[in-house]
Design a protein around this motif. Structure first.
Motif, PDB file in Angstrom:
ATOM      1  N   GLU A 308       0.821  -1.219   0.000  1.00 49.39           N
ATOM      2  CA  GLU A 308       0.000   0.000   0.000  1.00 49.39           C
ATOM      3  C   GLU A 308       0.850   1.261   0.000  1.00 49.39           C
ATOM      4  N   GLY A 330      -7.050   4.220   3.197  1.00 50.67           N
ATOM      5  CA  GLY A 330      -7.612   3.482   2.080  1.00 50.67           C
ATOM      6  C   GLY A 330      -8.712   2.526   2.500  1.00 50.67           C
ATOM      7  N   LYS A 331      -9.023   1.582   1.616  1.00 46.49           N
ATOM      8  CA  LYS A 331     -10.135   0.659   1.833  1.00 46.49           C
ATOM      9  C   LYS A 331      -9.720  -0.809   1.721  1.00 46.49           C
ATOM     10  N   LYS A 332      -8.419  -1.080   1.767  1.00 45.08           N
ATOM     11  CA  LYS A 332      -7.949  -2.427   1.454  1.00 45.08           C
ATOM     12  C   LYS A 332      -7.432  -3.183   2.687  1.00 45.08           C
ATOM     13  N   TYR A 334      -5.051  -6.777   3.164  1.00 41.16           N
ATOM     14  CA  TYR A 334      -4.158  -7.644   2.396  1.00 41.16           C
ATOM     15  C   TYR A 334      -3.929  -8.958   3.146  1.00 41.16           C
ATOM     16  N   LEU A 345      -4.080  -8.838  -2.435  1.00 43.55           N
ATOM     17  CA  LEU A 345      -5.243  -8.056  -2.018  1.00 43.55           C
ATOM     18  C   LEU A 345      -6.333  -9.007  -1.536  1.00 43.55           C
ATOM     19  N   THR A 347      -9.456  -7.637   0.169  1.00 42.00           N
ATOM     20  CA  THR A 347     -10.715  -6.938  -0.071  1.00 42.00           C
ATOM     21  C   THR A 347     -10.455  -5.450  -0.233  1.00 42.00           C
ATOM     22  N   SER A 348     -11.390  -4.767  -0.883  1.00 45.74           N
ATOM     23  CA  SER A 348     -11.330  -3.293  -1.019  1.00 45.74           C
ATOM     24  C   SER A 348     -12.594  -2.666  -0.463  1.00 45.74           C
ATOM     25  N   SER A 349     -13.222  -3.342   0.494  1.00 47.05           N
ATOM     26  CA  SER A 349     -14.546  -2.897   0.953  1.00 47.05           C
ATOM     27  C   SER A 349     -14.578  -2.446   2.404  1.00 47.05           C
ATOM     28  N   GLU A 351     -13.022   0.395   5.578  1.00 46.87           N
ATOM     29  CA  GLU A 351     -12.610   1.792   5.750  1.00 46.87           C
ATOM     30  C   GLU A 351     -11.492   1.824   6.783  1.00 46.87           C
ATOM     31  N   ASN A 352     -10.267   1.990   6.311  1.00 42.97           N
ATOM     32  CA  ASN A 352      -9.119   1.975   7.217  1.00 42.97           C
ATOM     33  C   ASN A 352      -8.972   3.296   7.961  1.00 42.97           C
ATOM     34  N   LYS A 382     -13.118 -12.639   1.336  1.00 35.29           N
ATOM     35  CA  LYS A 382     -13.034 -11.504   0.412  1.00 35.29           C
ATOM     36  C   LYS A 382     -14.197 -10.533   0.610  1.00 35.29           C
TER      37      LYS A 382
END
Length: 435
Positions: A308, A330-332, A334, A345, A347-349, A351-352, A382
């Motif tokens: 990232e 970000g939104k990921k 790992y 990766l 997930t991208s869903s 809220e970090n 995922k």
């Protein structure tokens, strides 16, 4: 793993197992139909016993089995040494006693022969042969009793050492992690009072603090990389306010602080124990650098850079084949494969944020980020779903490992002097203690 086909006297190679009963049923190819016809067919859940593995995992598993084999050899040797020591002590006592009584019998026989053949007895003043012999034997037996007591103490000491081999210790370098919980060794929460040398342990069973003054030079900061490691010790590195570029391995029993070789100034990140190494991903100030510390060699090794970019606040949740990693923006999420040393990766869903934490309850996974939290499940990691309700408060910045006890997950923010508790049944967050 002595698996056998359920069919009587069958020695065929096994192919399947079935979870239709509390104890798994194993079957070869020839008898699987026979088992499937038993009971209600809907109860049978047949799965293959073996699966093909790739090269990296094969090498990893071979290495792990070789390590277990080394432990077995070392343990067997230590047990044998203890048993041999006990046998040698008993044998020495037996030999000495046999020699003594043989000498006494010889002396009595000499007296008998002198009387029989020469019609004479010893007439030295103060010495009467029969009485002297009995007095000497009584004296020897008193000493023998003392020797037996001393031997009993030695045998008990040997047995104690023997029993210690079965406990988690330096002889057993593999410490099995609970992958239905948080897969760490931490029993309680550990931290310094910020700006002091006072080391604190928060007992999550009694919700009480105990502390002692550390024999170290520097006052400590907050948010270090910290986790429990084998032999009842704590890995503790870095911190902020002040920014620190050093750390210690802390013995909770002796309160001895062993310095760790310097890596870099870091805070706002987790330390994660796995297989005799401690992993650290990034750290504040933001960086892509990731490293692991080999506990046997006491050396640092570099890992692949974080995907990232320059981030911090990386929470780590160990799984059987990889780690799940968060970060500060970000939104990921790992995964990190510790066999191949690479990231994927997940997930991208989500809220970090800089205030985040990963933990697990059986097959359910949690990710807390400020006032929000997300959940996922073992079968499909995922997909992470944000809860419709927010937490009652932000979790603040956390670098302690989460510790679960009685359906509650405990963690501490050393920078903000707060111990938190997350209730797994109500999925609610509360403060346990502000210190």
């Amino acid at each position: 793993m002595d698996f056998k086909c359920f069919a009587e006297n069958c020695s065929n190679k096994l192919k399947f197992y079935c979870s239709c009963k509390e104890n798994l049923i194993f079957s070869c190819l020839a008898h699987i139909g026979q088992h499937a016809d038993e009971d209600d067919e809907s109860k049978h859940v047949l799965k293959a016993i073996y699966k093909t593995t790739d090269h990296d995992r094969k090498q990893y598993l071979i290495g792990k089995c070789e390590k277990i084999s080394e432990i077995l050899i070392k343990t067997q040797s230590l047990i044998n040494q203890n048993i041999i020591s006990m046998i040698e002590s008993l044998t020495a006592l037996k030999d000495a006693t046999e020699k003594y009584y043989q000498n006494q019998r010889n002396e009595i026989q000499n007296i008998i022969e002198d009387l029989s053949q020469n019609n004479r007895e010893v007439v030295v003043p103060g010495y009467k042969a029969s009485d002297y012999c009995l007095e000497e034997i009584a004296y020897y037996n008193d000493n023998l009793s003392l020797k037996t007591n001393n031997l009993d103490k030695k045998l008990k000491a040997d047995l104690t050492r023997f029993q210690e081999l079965y406990k988690v210790s330096k002889f057993f370098s593999i410490n099995w992690l609970d992958y239905k919980s948080n897969a760490n060794l931490d029993q309680n929460l550990y931290f310094f009072r910020k700006g002091t040398k006072t080391f604190v342990e928060f007992d999550i069973t009694t919700n009480s603090l105990s502390q002692f003054e550390a024999n170290i030079q520097e006052n400590q900061g907050g948010l270090p990389a910290v986790c429990q490691i084998p032999e009842g010790k704590i890995f503790y590195y870095g911190g902020i306010d002040p920014n620190l570029n050093f750390g210690y391995i802390i013995d909770l029993r002796t309160h001895i602080f062993e310095p760790i070789p310097q890596l870099r100034a870091l805070s706002y990140t987790h330390a994660t124990y796995y297989n005799e190494e401690v992993y650290i991903f990034t750290g504040h100030p933001g960086t892509v650098k990731c490293d692991k510390f080999n506990l046997a060699e006491r050396t640092w090794l570099s890992l692949s850079n974080f995907p990232e970019g320059s981030v911090y606040s990386v929470s780590v949740l160990p799984c059987i084949d990889y780690f799940i990693l968060s970060c500060s923006s970000g939104k990921k999420l790992y995964t990190y494969n510790f066999i191949s040393n690479n990231y994927q990766l997940l997930t991208s869903s989500v809220e970090n944020s800089t205030c985040n934490l990963l933990f697990r309850d059986g097959d359910k996974y949690y990710y807390l980020s400020k006032e929000s939290y997300f959940t996922s499940h073992e079968g499909n990691l995922k997909i992470w779903t944000k809860s419709a309700k927010n937490l009652s408060q932000s979790i603040l910045s956390i670098t302690s490992k989460p510790v679960t006890r009685n359906r509650n997950v405990y963690f501490v923010s050393g920078k903000h002097h707060t111990v938190f508790k997350f209730d797994l049944d109500t999925e609610s967050l509360s403060k346990v203690l502000t210190y």
